[in-house]
Write a protein that holds these residues in place. Structure first.
Motif, PDB file in Angstrom:
ATOM      1  N   GLY A  36       0.788  -1.226   0.000  1.00  0.00           N
ATOM      2  CA  GLY A  36       0.000   0.000   0.000  1.00  0.00           C
ATOM      3  C   GLY A  36       0.815   1.269   0.000  1.00  0.00           C
ATOM      4  N   HIS A  37       2.092   1.193  -0.359  1.00  0.00           N
ATOM      5  CA  HIS A  37       2.940   2.378  -0.295  1.00  0.00           C
ATOM      6  C   HIS A  37       2.530   3.444  -1.311  1.00  0.00           C
ATOM      7  CE1 HIS A  37       5.450  -1.161   1.007  1.00  0.00           C
ATOM      8  NE2 HIS A  37       5.362  -0.443   2.104  1.00  0.00           N
ATOM      9  N   GLN A  38       2.068   3.022  -2.480  1.00  0.00           N
ATOM     10  CA  GLN A  38       1.613   3.982  -3.484  1.00  0.00           C
ATOM     11  C   GLN A  38       0.380   4.733  -2.988  1.00  0.00           C
ATOM     12  OE1 GLN A  38       1.187   2.395  -7.455  1.00  0.00           O
ATOM     13  NE2 GLN A  38      -0.227   4.000  -8.093  1.00  0.00           N
ATOM     14  N   GLU A  39      -0.547   4.012  -2.367  1.00  0.00           N
ATOM     15  CA  GLU A  39      -1.755   4.651  -1.849  1.00  0.00           C
ATOM     16  C   GLU A  39      -1.435   5.640  -0.739  1.00  0.00           C
ATOM     17  OE1 GLU A  39      -3.152   0.489  -3.159  1.00  0.00           O
ATOM     18  OE2 GLU A  39      -1.351   1.431  -2.396  1.00  0.00           O
ATOM     19  N   GLY A 178      -9.901  16.566   1.568  1.00  0.00           N
ATOM     20  CA  GLY A 178      -8.717  15.833   1.142  1.00  0.00           C
ATOM     21  C   GLY A 178      -9.122  14.408   0.827  1.00  0.00           C
ATOM     22  N   ALA A 179     -10.226  14.284   0.101  1.00  0.00           N
ATOM     23  CA  ALA A 179     -10.861  12.981  -0.117  1.00  0.00           C
ATOM     24  C   ALA A 179      -9.997  12.054  -0.960  1.00  0.00           C
ATOM     25  CB  ALA A 179     -12.219  13.158  -0.786  1.00  0.00           C
ATOM     26  N   LYS A 180      -9.912  10.800  -0.545  1.00  0.00           N
ATOM     27  CA  LYS A 180      -9.269   9.767  -1.345  1.00  0.00           C
ATOM     28  C   LYS A 180     -10.203   9.368  -2.489  1.00  0.00           C
ATOM     29  CE  LYS A 180      -7.400   6.395   0.982  1.00  0.00           C
ATOM     30  NZ  LYS A 180      -7.295   5.273   1.949  1.00  0.00           N
ATOM     31  N   HIS A 181      -9.630   9.022  -3.620  1.00  0.00           N
ATOM     32  CA  HIS A 181     -10.431   8.556  -4.751  1.00  0.00           C
ATOM     33  C   HIS A 181     -11.283   7.355  -4.371  1.00  0.00           C
ATOM     34  CE1 HIS A 181      -7.653  10.418  -8.064  1.00  0.00           C
ATOM     35  NE2 HIS A 181      -8.349  11.315  -7.409  1.00  0.00           N
ATOM     36  N   SER A 182     -10.776   6.544  -3.436  1.00  0.00           N
ATOM     37  CA  SER A 182     -11.488   5.317  -3.066  1.00  0.00           C
ATOM     38  C   SER A 182     -12.837   5.597  -2.420  1.00  0.00           C
ATOM     39  CB  SER A 182     -10.632   4.474  -2.115  1.00  0.00           C
ATOM     40  OG  SER A 182      -9.463   4.042  -2.765  1.00  0.00           O
ATOM     41  N   VAL A 282     -14.383  -8.258  15.626  1.00  0.00           N
ATOM     42  CA  VAL A 282     -13.132  -7.541  15.391  1.00  0.00           C
ATOM     43  C   VAL A 282     -12.830  -7.531  13.890  1.00  0.00           C
ATOM     44  CG1 VAL A 282     -10.637  -7.525  15.778  1.00  0.00           C
ATOM     45  CG2 VAL A 282     -12.200  -8.055  17.663  1.00  0.00           C
ATOM     46  N   GLU A 283     -12.497  -6.359  13.368  1.00  0.00           N
ATOM     47  CA  GLU A 283     -12.131  -6.207  11.971  1.00  0.00           C
ATOM     48  C   GLU A 283     -10.731  -5.610  11.882  1.00  0.00           C
ATOM     49  OE1 GLU A 283     -16.619  -5.410  10.203  1.00  0.00           O
ATOM     50  OE2 GLU A 283     -15.391  -3.710  10.836  1.00  0.00           O
ATOM     51  N   ILE A 284      -9.965  -6.036  10.894  1.00  0.00           N
ATOM     52  CA  ILE A 284      -8.631  -5.505  10.663  1.00  0.00           C
ATOM     53  C   ILE A 284      -8.762  -4.310   9.727  1.00  0.00           C
ATOM     54  CG2 ILE A 284      -6.287  -6.005   9.921  1.00  0.00           C
ATOM     55  CD1 ILE A 284      -7.255  -7.542  12.402  1.00  0.00           C
ATOM     56  N   THR A 285      -8.186  -3.180  10.130  1.00  0.00           N
ATOM     57  CA  THR A 285      -8.422  -1.927   9.413  1.00  0.00           C
ATOM     58  C   THR A 285      -7.122  -1.242   9.007  1.00  0.00           C
ATOM     59  OG1 THR A 285      -8.400  -0.510  11.391  1.00  0.00           O
ATOM     60  CG2 THR A 285     -10.488  -1.581  10.824  1.00  0.00           C
ATOM     61  N   ALA A 286      -7.246  -0.322   8.046  1.00  0.00           N
ATOM     62  CA  ALA A 286      -6.171   0.591   7.663  1.00  0.00           C
ATOM     63  C   ALA A 286      -6.372   1.905   8.411  1.00  0.00           C
ATOM     64  CB  ALA A 286      -6.179   0.830   6.160  1.00  0.00           C
ATOM     65  N   GLN A 287      -5.276   2.535   8.819  1.00  0.00           N
ATOM     66  CA  GLN A 287      -5.352   3.778   9.588  1.00  0.00           C
ATOM     67  C   GLN A 287      -4.318   4.776   9.068  1.00  0.00           C
ATOM     68  OE1 GLN A 287      -6.756   3.908  13.256  1.00  0.00           O
ATOM     69  NE2 GLN A 287      -7.752   1.931  13.083  1.00  0.00           N
ATOM     70  N   PRO A 332     -12.520   2.585   5.919  1.00  0.00           N
ATOM     71  CA  PRO A 332     -13.322   1.463   5.416  1.00  0.00           C
ATOM     72  C   PRO A 332     -13.333   1.354   3.901  1.00  0.00           C
ATOM     73  CG  PRO A 332     -14.749   3.275   6.029  1.00  0.00           C
ATOM     74  CD  PRO A 332     -13.361   3.673   6.443  1.00  0.00           C
ATOM     75  N   GLU A 333     -12.782   2.349   3.212  1.00  0.00           N
ATOM     76  CA  GLU A 333     -12.786   2.297   1.748  1.00  0.00           C
ATOM     77  C   GLU A 333     -11.789   1.277   1.199  1.00  0.00           C
ATOM     78  OE1 GLU A 333      -9.992   5.603   3.006  1.00  0.00           O
ATOM     79  OE2 GLU A 333     -11.977   4.885   3.556  1.00  0.00           O
ATOM     80  N   ALA A 334     -11.062   0.603   2.096  1.00  0.00           N
ATOM     81  CA  ALA A 334     -10.237  -0.557   1.724  1.00  0.00           C
ATOM     82  C   ALA A 334      -9.152  -0.216   0.722  1.00  0.00           C
ATOM     83  CB  ALA A 334     -11.114  -1.685   1.192  1.00  0.00           C
ATOM     84  N   SER A 335      -8.512   0.903   0.900  1.00  0.00           N
ATOM     85  CA  SER A 335      -7.373   1.216   0.040  1.00  0.00           C
ATOM     86  C   SER A 335      -6.310   1.891   0.873  1.00  0.00           C
ATOM     87  CB  SER A 335      -7.800   2.144  -1.100  1.00  0.00           C
ATOM     88  OG  SER A 335      -6.755   2.359  -2.001  1.00  0.00           O
ATOM     89  N   PRO A 336      -5.199   1.236   1.183  1.00  0.00           N
ATOM     90  CA  PRO A 336      -4.690   0.037   0.530  1.00  0.00           C
ATOM     91  C   PRO A 336      -5.230  -1.288   1.047  1.00  0.00           C
ATOM     92  CG  PRO A 336      -3.108   0.801   2.146  1.00  0.00           C
ATOM     93  CD  PRO A 336      -4.210   1.803   2.125  1.00  0.00           C
ATOM     94  N   GLY A 337      -6.175  -1.303   1.916  1.00  0.00           N
ATOM     95  CA  GLY A 337      -6.701  -2.558   2.446  1.00  0.00           C
ATOM     96  C   GLY A 337      -6.298  -2.701   3.903  1.00  0.00           C
ATOM     97  N   PRO A 338      -6.860  -3.678   4.580  1.00  0.00           N
ATOM     98  CA  PRO A 338      -7.793  -4.716   4.121  1.00  0.00           C
ATOM     99  C   PRO A 338      -9.216  -4.180   3.953  1.00  0.00           C
ATOM    100  CG  PRO A 338      -7.400  -4.940   6.460  1.00  0.00           C
ATOM    101  CD  PRO A 338      -6.495  -3.827   5.999  1.00  0.00           C
ATOM    102  N   ASP A 339     -10.120  -5.056   3.487  1.00  0.00           N
ATOM    103  CA  ASP A 339     -11.477  -4.609   3.182  1.00  0.00           C
ATOM    104  C   ASP A 339     -12.517  -5.105   4.189  1.00  0.00           C
ATOM    105  OD1 ASP A 339     -11.606  -7.260   2.555  1.00  0.00           O
ATOM    106  OD2 ASP A 339     -12.168  -6.978   0.458  1.00  0.00           O
ATOM    107  N   ASP A 340     -12.072  -5.474   5.399  1.00  0.00           N
ATOM    108  CA  ASP A 340     -12.996  -5.996   6.419  1.00  0.00           C
ATOM    109  C   ASP A 340     -14.163  -5.043   6.677  1.00  0.00           C
ATOM    110  OD1 ASP A 340     -10.793  -7.673   6.584  1.00  0.00           O
ATOM    111  OD2 ASP A 340     -10.970  -7.941   8.749  1.00  0.00           O
ATOM    112  N   ALA A 341     -13.869  -3.728   6.695  1.00  0.00           N
ATOM    113  CA  ALA A 341     -14.865  -2.746   7.119  1.00  0.00           C
ATOM    114  C   ALA A 341     -15.573  -2.067   5.954  1.00  0.00           C
ATOM    115  CB  ALA A 341     -14.201  -1.690   8.007  1.00  0.00           C
ATOM    116  N   ASN A 342     -15.411  -2.584   4.748  1.00  0.00           N
ATOM    117  CA  ASN A 342     -16.016  -1.958   3.585  1.00  0.00           C
ATOM    118  C   ASN A 342     -17.543  -1.918   3.662  1.00  0.00           C
ATOM    119  OD1 ASN A 342     -16.726  -2.408   0.252  1.00  0.00           O
ATOM    120  ND2 ASN A 342     -15.292  -0.807   0.838  1.00  0.00           N
ATOM    121  N   HIS A 343     -18.117  -2.830   4.450  1.00  0.00           N
ATOM    122  CA  HIS A 343     -19.574  -2.898   4.598  1.00  0.00           C
ATOM    123  C   HIS A 343     -20.158  -1.637   5.233  1.00  0.00           C
ATOM    124  CE1 HIS A 343     -19.383  -3.480   8.991  1.00  0.00           C
ATOM    125  NE2 HIS A 343     -18.266  -4.144   8.731  1.00  0.00           N
ATOM    126  N   ILE A 344     -19.320  -0.799   5.829  1.00  0.00           N
ATOM    127  CA  ILE A 344     -19.827   0.418   6.476  1.00  0.00           C
ATOM    128  C   ILE A 344     -20.441   1.362   5.442  1.00  0.00           C
ATOM    129  CG2 ILE A 344     -19.146   2.462   7.818  1.00  0.00           C
ATOM    130  CD1 ILE A 344     -17.185   0.737   9.320  1.00  0.00           C
TER     131      ILE A 344
END
Length: 362
Positions: A36-39, A178-182, A282-287, A332-344
């Motif tokens: 996820g370094h590019q993101e 500062g919205a991410k495209h995701s 419990v969900e694994i998230t990006a921060q 939760p937009e799952a970029s760079p991931g993981p996508d556990d919380a995308n359901h939000i």
């Protein structure tokens, strides 16, 4: 060509220059994700920050055209142990060095990133400069000790003009801090008719569009730096469904009376466990944030905790009891991931539908 990384505490690291040849000064953060370094480098939330990568081998798959989070990256710089010079991936269009040079982002490679990370964890966030090899260290250290990060980062990354991404479903106003495209991608995938507005847009202007819901985006810095945005969110609460991510979540909390505090060294990575309070799941998230909302400050507000970080118990999500509004600190937009919380995002869509289908009062 050699280059130096100089910190405000007097520490000096010597390595090889990559990317732009210019010098760069900023707060140094460390990113703990293996991918996820590019993101991360193209995330507007990294505006003017110098990002140190803790994983030793960076961009082995190169830079591709699809994973950018903004058209104009604004990271202050990048620090790596080793930047791959010959990436291997069918999507690769450039090396990290080439991409950094093209976007005028300076970098340094070949330093002990493990030592740097341990220093930041011990002392907290430090200001630093990626400088030329012949830079006067004593002078740079003195300047860094007086350095104050800019307070107008949101203005630098927010869209200057409103624009429309047409759809055939629910009308959503995305206020861009500062919205991410995701974020836009996730809303469009759910058939939303999307209007993206600058961060200074007033509540009156938002309501003129007669939206079904409002999305408060991520972004750099603290809500304290954009008090007009806090006022806008405060006016919108209770009038229509609201969903905030990152800085947008913090704005929702600040508008409801909760306290925002700066963290010792921030939280930047993609393997953070977050527990949903009611279900215990419990969900694994990006921060990617340097500020958080104090859990204790929810007392006396109309906010209730929905998510907590498993490791340290810090607040990660809230819902508003006085109106259809909620937010999360993680991504939760799952970029760079993981996508556990995308359901939000689905929960936001459901909230808009439920609100729209409520019987008219009176």
């Amino acid at each position: 060509m050699n280059r130096k990384l100089i910190l405000e505490n007097g520490a000096v690291f010597t390595g090889k220059a990559i990317g732009s040849k210019r010098e760069s000064t900023g707060e140094i953060i460390f990113y703990t994700g293996m991918t996820g370094h590019q993101e991360v480098l193209s995330n507007p939330s990294s505006c003017e920050q110098i990002v140190a990568m803790t994983y030793p081998l960076i961009t082995g798959s190169g830079i591709n055209r699809d994973d950018f989070e903004t058209l104009h990256p604004v990271a202050g710089g990048v620090i790596v142990k080793e930047a791959v010079a010959e990436p291997s991936n069918f999507r690769s269009i450039a090396t990290l060095d080439e991409w950094l040079a093209e976007n005028d982002i300076p970098g340094i490679s070949g330093i002990d990133t493990r030592m740097l990370t341990r220093m930041l964890r011990s002392e907290g966030t430090l200001c630093g400069r990626i400088a030329n090899e012949d830079a006067d260290t004593d002078r740079v250290v003195a300047e860094l000790q007086e350095y104050i990060p800019s307070l107008d980062k949101v203005e630098k990354v927010s869209t200057k003009n409103a624009y429309h991404a047409p759809g055939f479903g629910r009308r959503v106003v995305l206020i861009d801090y500062g919205a991410k495209h995701s974020i836009a991608r996730n809303l469009i995938e759910r058939n939303c008719d999307l209007f993206v507005l600058p961060f200074r847009t007033s509540a009156k202007e938002v309501l003129k569009l007669n939206p079904d819901g409002v999305m408060l985006s991520n972004g750099p810095g603290s809500p304290a730096n954009i008090t007009e945005a806090v006022d806008t969110v405060q006016e919108l609460i209770g009038k229509l469904p609201i969903f905030g991510i990152g800085l947008g979540y913090q704005l929702l909390c600040a508008a409801s009376g909760a306290a925002v505090v700066k963290m010792k060294y921030g939280r930047h990575g993609s393997g953070h466990p977050v527990r949903h309070v009611k279900s215990g799941k419990v969900e694994i998230t990006a921060q990617n944030h340097d500020y958080l909302i104090e859990l204790e400050s929810l007392q006396g507000t109309e906010l209730e905790a929905t998510h907590l970080h498993v490791n340290d118990g810090t607040l990660q999500g809230v819902s508003h009891t006085g109106g259809p509004a909620f937010g999360v600190q993680f991504q939760p937009e799952a970029s760079p991931g993981p996508d556990d919380a995308n359901h939000i995002f689905d929960a936001f869509v459901k909230m808009m539908d439920n609100y729209k289908n409520q019987p008219i009062k009176g």
